[in-house]
Design a protein around this motif. Structure first.
Motif, PDB file in Angstrom:
ATOM      1  N   VAL A 144       0.956  -1.086  -0.006  1.00  0.00           N
ATOM      2  CA  VAL A 144       0.087  -0.059  -0.065  1.00  0.00           C
ATOM      3  C   VAL A 144       0.875   1.380   0.018  1.00  0.00           C
ATOM      4  CG1 VAL A 144      -1.872   1.214   1.059  1.00  0.00           C
ATOM      5  CG2 VAL A 144      -1.670  -1.294   1.348  1.00  0.00           C
ATOM      6  N   ASP A 145       0.741   2.078  -1.249  1.00  0.00           N
ATOM      7  CA  ASP A 145       1.619   3.105  -1.307  1.00  0.00           C
ATOM      8  C   ASP A 145       1.184   4.452  -0.348  1.00  0.00           C
ATOM      9  OD1 ASP A 145      -0.483   4.383  -2.590  1.00  0.00           O
ATOM     10  OD2 ASP A 145       0.316   4.221  -4.439  1.00  0.00           O
ATOM     11  N   ASP A 146       1.987   5.485  -0.291  1.00  0.00           N
ATOM     12  CA  ASP A 146       1.459   6.370   0.661  1.00  0.00           C
ATOM     13  C   ASP A 146       0.085   7.226   0.198  1.00  0.00           C
ATOM     14  OD1 ASP A 146       3.965   6.421   1.795  1.00  0.00           O
ATOM     15  OD2 ASP A 146       5.024   7.757   0.329  1.00  0.00           O
ATOM     16  N   HIS A 147      -0.531   7.048  -0.988  1.00  0.00           N
ATOM     17  CA  HIS A 147      -1.636   7.420  -1.385  1.00  0.00           C
ATOM     18  C   HIS A 147      -2.877   6.434  -0.860  1.00  0.00           C
ATOM     19  CE1 HIS A 147       0.063  10.680  -3.289  1.00  0.00           C
ATOM     20  NE2 HIS A 147       1.093   9.856  -4.059  1.00  0.00           N
ATOM     21  N   ILE A 157     -11.941  -5.098   0.689  1.00  0.00           N
ATOM     22  CA  ILE A 157     -11.068  -5.034  -0.570  1.00  0.00           C
ATOM     23  C   ILE A 157     -11.421  -6.372  -1.382  1.00  0.00           C
ATOM     24  CG2 ILE A 157      -8.545  -5.407  -1.192  1.00  0.00           C
ATOM     25  CD1 ILE A 157      -7.914  -3.869   1.517  1.00  0.00           C
ATOM     26  N   ARG A 158     -11.419  -7.512  -0.999  1.00  0.00           N
ATOM     27  CA  ARG A 158     -11.864  -8.653  -1.466  1.00  0.00           C
ATOM     28  C   ARG A 158     -13.149  -8.490  -2.506  1.00  0.00           C
ATOM     29  NH1 ARG A 158     -15.175 -12.506  -2.073  1.00  0.00           N
ATOM     30  NH2 ARG A 158     -16.460 -11.685  -0.326  1.00  0.00           N
ATOM     31  N   THR A 159     -14.145  -8.008  -1.718  1.00  0.00           N
ATOM     32  CA  THR A 159     -15.340  -7.552  -2.766  1.00  0.00           C
ATOM     33  C   THR A 159     -15.037  -6.574  -3.759  1.00  0.00           C
ATOM     34  OG1 THR A 159     -16.641  -8.204  -0.772  1.00  0.00           O
ATOM     35  CG2 THR A 159     -17.765  -6.917  -2.354  1.00  0.00           C
ATOM     36  N   ASN A 218      -2.991   3.260  -2.175  1.00  0.00           N
ATOM     37  CA  ASN A 218      -3.293   2.482  -3.094  1.00  0.00           C
ATOM     38  C   ASN A 218      -2.249   1.214  -3.317  1.00  0.00           C
ATOM     39  OD1 ASN A 218      -5.433   4.578  -4.216  1.00  0.00           O
ATOM     40  ND2 ASN A 218      -3.585   5.570  -5.274  1.00  0.00           N
ATOM     41  N   ILE A 219      -2.891   0.168  -4.229  1.00  0.00           N
ATOM     42  CA  ILE A 219      -2.347  -0.888  -4.672  1.00  0.00           C
ATOM     43  C   ILE A 219      -2.318  -1.026  -6.145  1.00  0.00           C
ATOM     44  CG2 ILE A 219      -2.308  -2.097  -2.372  1.00  0.00           C
ATOM     45  CD1 ILE A 219      -4.562  -3.874  -3.654  1.00  0.00           C
ATOM     46  N   ARG A 220      -1.293  -1.603  -6.727  1.00  0.00           N
ATOM     47  CA  ARG A 220      -1.458  -1.753  -8.261  1.00  0.00           C
ATOM     48  C   ARG A 220      -1.602  -3.361  -8.404  1.00  0.00           C
ATOM     49  NH1 ARG A 220       3.259   0.626 -11.645  1.00  0.00           N
ATOM     50  NH2 ARG A 220       1.883   0.206 -13.118  1.00  0.00           N
ATOM     51  N   VAL A 221      -2.730  -3.509  -8.946  1.00  0.00           N
ATOM     52  CA  VAL A 221      -3.152  -4.945  -9.296  1.00  0.00           C
ATOM     53  C   VAL A 221      -3.137  -5.154 -10.971  1.00  0.00           C
ATOM     54  CG1 VAL A 221      -5.219  -6.568  -9.164  1.00  0.00           C
ATOM     55  CG2 VAL A 221      -4.824  -4.927  -7.380  1.00  0.00           C
ATOM     56  N   LEU A 263      -6.403  -4.008 -13.499  1.00  0.00           N
ATOM     57  CA  LEU A 263      -7.316  -3.190 -12.826  1.00  0.00           C
ATOM     58  C   LEU A 263      -6.332  -2.028 -12.639  1.00  0.00           C
ATOM     59  CD1 LEU A 263      -9.093  -5.526 -10.056  1.00  0.00           C
ATOM     60  CD2 LEU A 263      -9.505  -4.881 -12.385  1.00  0.00           C
ATOM     61  N   GLY A 264      -5.153  -2.022 -12.538  1.00  0.00           N
ATOM     62  CA  GLY A 264      -4.465  -0.827 -12.211  1.00  0.00           C
ATOM     63  C   GLY A 264      -4.327  -0.298 -10.516  1.00  0.00           C
ATOM     64  N   GLU A 265      -4.459   0.787 -10.381  1.00  0.00           N
ATOM     65  CA  GLU A 265      -4.316   1.312  -8.922  1.00  0.00           C
ATOM     66  C   GLU A 265      -5.741   0.940  -8.357  1.00  0.00           C
ATOM     67  OE1 GLU A 265      -2.972   5.100  -8.666  1.00  0.00           O
ATOM     68  OE2 GLU A 265      -0.563   4.553  -8.734  1.00  0.00           O
ATOM     69  N   VAL A 266      -5.824   0.563  -7.129  1.00  0.00           N
ATOM     70  CA  VAL A 266      -6.980   0.256  -6.478  1.00  0.00           C
ATOM     71  C   VAL A 266      -6.749   0.846  -5.162  1.00  0.00           C
ATOM     72  CG1 VAL A 266      -8.446  -1.401  -5.434  1.00  0.00           C
ATOM     73  CG2 VAL A 266      -7.580  -1.751  -7.748  1.00  0.00           C
ATOM     74  N   ASN A 267      -7.746   1.618  -4.599  1.00  0.00           N
ATOM     75  CA  ASN A 267      -7.508   2.488  -3.327  1.00  0.00           C
ATOM     76  C   ASN A 267      -8.173   1.448  -2.126  1.00  0.00           C
ATOM     77  OD1 ASN A 267      -8.762   4.322  -1.338  1.00  0.00           O
ATOM     78  ND2 ASN A 267      -7.130   5.129  -1.950  1.00  0.00           N
ATOM     79  N   VAL A 268      -7.188   1.217  -1.284  1.00  0.00           N
ATOM     80  CA  VAL A 268      -7.378   0.354  -0.303  1.00  0.00           C
ATOM     81  C   VAL A 268      -7.354   1.060   0.968  1.00  0.00           C
ATOM     82  CG1 VAL A 268      -6.982  -1.697  -1.629  1.00  0.00           C
ATOM     83  CG2 VAL A 268      -5.124  -0.705  -0.133  1.00  0.00           C
ATOM     84  N   MET A 269      -7.066   2.236   1.301  1.00  0.00           N
ATOM     85  CA  MET A 269      -6.706   2.842   2.316  1.00  0.00           C
ATOM     86  C   MET A 269      -8.085   3.073   3.307  1.00  0.00           C
ATOM     87  SD  MET A 269      -4.372   4.484   4.222  1.00  0.00           S
ATOM     88  CE  MET A 269      -4.188   5.958   5.403  1.00  0.00           C
TER      89      MET A 269
END
Length: 266
Positions: free
Chosen positions: A96-99, A120-122, A101-104, A107-113
Motif C-alpha cells: 500500500v503506497d503513500d496514497h 477489499i476482496r469484494t 493504493n495498490i497496483r493490481v 485493474l491498475g491502481e486500487v484504493n484500499v486505504m
C-alpha cells in the motif's frame, strides 16, 4: 547496640525492596478470586483497516488457471514455505503506497486505504468480473495481510522484528514468540506504540492483570512497537531473587568489614 539494630533494619529493608515478587512475574492475575474459579469473558475486536506500507497477499483462482497466472506471481517461486517467506511476500505482495493504493494487474491502481480485508476482496472481485472475467469462470479471490509484523524491544528474550502468519494474534502470543519477558522486565507497564493514518499513539498495558484483555492493544495490529521497561531492581544490582540479594549483601558487608580492619591495622 543501636548501630547493630540499624544495620539489621537496613538489611531487612534492602532484602524486601530488592527482590522481585511473584506478583510481578505472573500474567493475567485475577485479584480476589480463587484458582478454581473460571470466568469466561467475551472480547469485541473491530476489523483491521488497511494503512499505508501494509503488504497484502492477494490470491486469485478460476476454472482456467492460465487466466490468473499474472495475478499470482508467487506461485512460480518454489515451494509453499518459500512463497510465504517475508522476503518473497515483500517482493511479490501488494504494498500500500503513500496514497493508499495498490497496483493490481489489469485493474491498475486500487484504493484500499481505510478498508477492511473483506471490503477489499469484494471490490477486487467485482471489478475483475466486470472488466476481465466472466461469471462462468467461477472466480475466487482471497485477500490477507502478509503476516502480522511487530517489533519488540527492551527486557525480552529475543528482541527484534517478527512476523506472525495469523489473521489475529494477541500481545501474549507476540511476547511468547519473542522468548518471553525477562525476570527484570516490567510486566505492569508495557508500552505499545501503534500506527494510525493520522500518526502514532502510545498505550500502556498491565499484563499482570486479567483486565489486560480489555485493552485496545491486547490484540496486535501490523507494525506495532512493543517496549518492555526494566524494573528498578535491575539498576540497583542487588539481585532478582532472595538468594541473589543475600549473596550480594553478604559480599558487600564482607568488603566493608575487610576495609575497616585493614584501615585499623595501618
Amino acid at each position: 547496640m543501636k548501630c547493630k539494630r540499624f544495620l539489621q533494619l537496613v538489611l531487612v529493608l534492602t532484602f524486601f525492596t530488592s527482590c522481585i515478587s511473584n506478583k510481578q512475574l505472573v500474567y493475567l492475575q485475577d485479584e480476589g478470586k480463587s484458582n478454581e474459579s473460571i470466568e469466561v469473558k467475551s472480547t469485541q475486536t473491530k476489523p483491521y483497516r488497511v494503512q499505508t506500507n501494509d503488504i497484502l497477499s492477494i490470491n486469485i483462482k478460476a476454472l482456467d488457471q492460465k487466466l490468473v497466472e499474472m495475478f499470482n506471481p508467487s506461485t512460480n517461486t518454489g515451494n509453499a514455505q518459500q512463497q510465504n517467506s517475508p522476503q518473497n511476500l515483500y517482493f511479490n505482495g501488494f504494498v500500500v503506497d503513500d496514497h493508499g493504493n495498490i497496483r493490481v494487474p489489469v485493474l491498475g491502481e486500487v484504493n484500499v486505504m481505510g478498508y477492511t480485508l473483506e471490503e477489499i476482496r469484494t471490490t477486487i472481485e467485482k471489478r475483475l468480473l466486470n472488466e476481465y472475467f466472466r461469471t462462468q469462470s467461477r472466480l475466487f479471490v482471497n485477500v490477507k495481510l502478509a503476516g502480522l509484523r511487530y517489533t519488540v524491544n527492551g527486557e525480552i528474550g529475543s528482541p527484534g522484528t517478527n512476523v506472525l502468519y495469523q489473521d489475529k494474534a494477541n500481545i501474549m502470543e507476540a511476547i511468547a514468540n519473542s522468548g518471553d519477558i525477562t525476570m527484570t522486565g516490567d510486566r505492569k507497564n508495557v508500552q505499545v506504540i501503534r500506527k494510525y493514518p493520522y500518526g502514532f499513539q502510545t498505550y500502556y498495558i498491565d499484563l499482570t492483570s486479567s483486565k489486560a484483555v480489555e485493552s485496545p492493544v491486547f490484540y496486535l495490529q501490523p507494525n506495532d512497537y512493543i517496549y518492555i521497561k526494566p524494573l528498578k531492581q535491575k539498576s540497583w544490582g542487588t539481585g532478582t531473587t532472595g538468594m541473589q540479594t543475600v549473596s550480594t549483601i553478604i559480599t558487600a558487608l564482607s568488603l566493608v568489614t575487610t576495609t575497616i580492619l585493614l584501615t585499623r591495622n595501618l
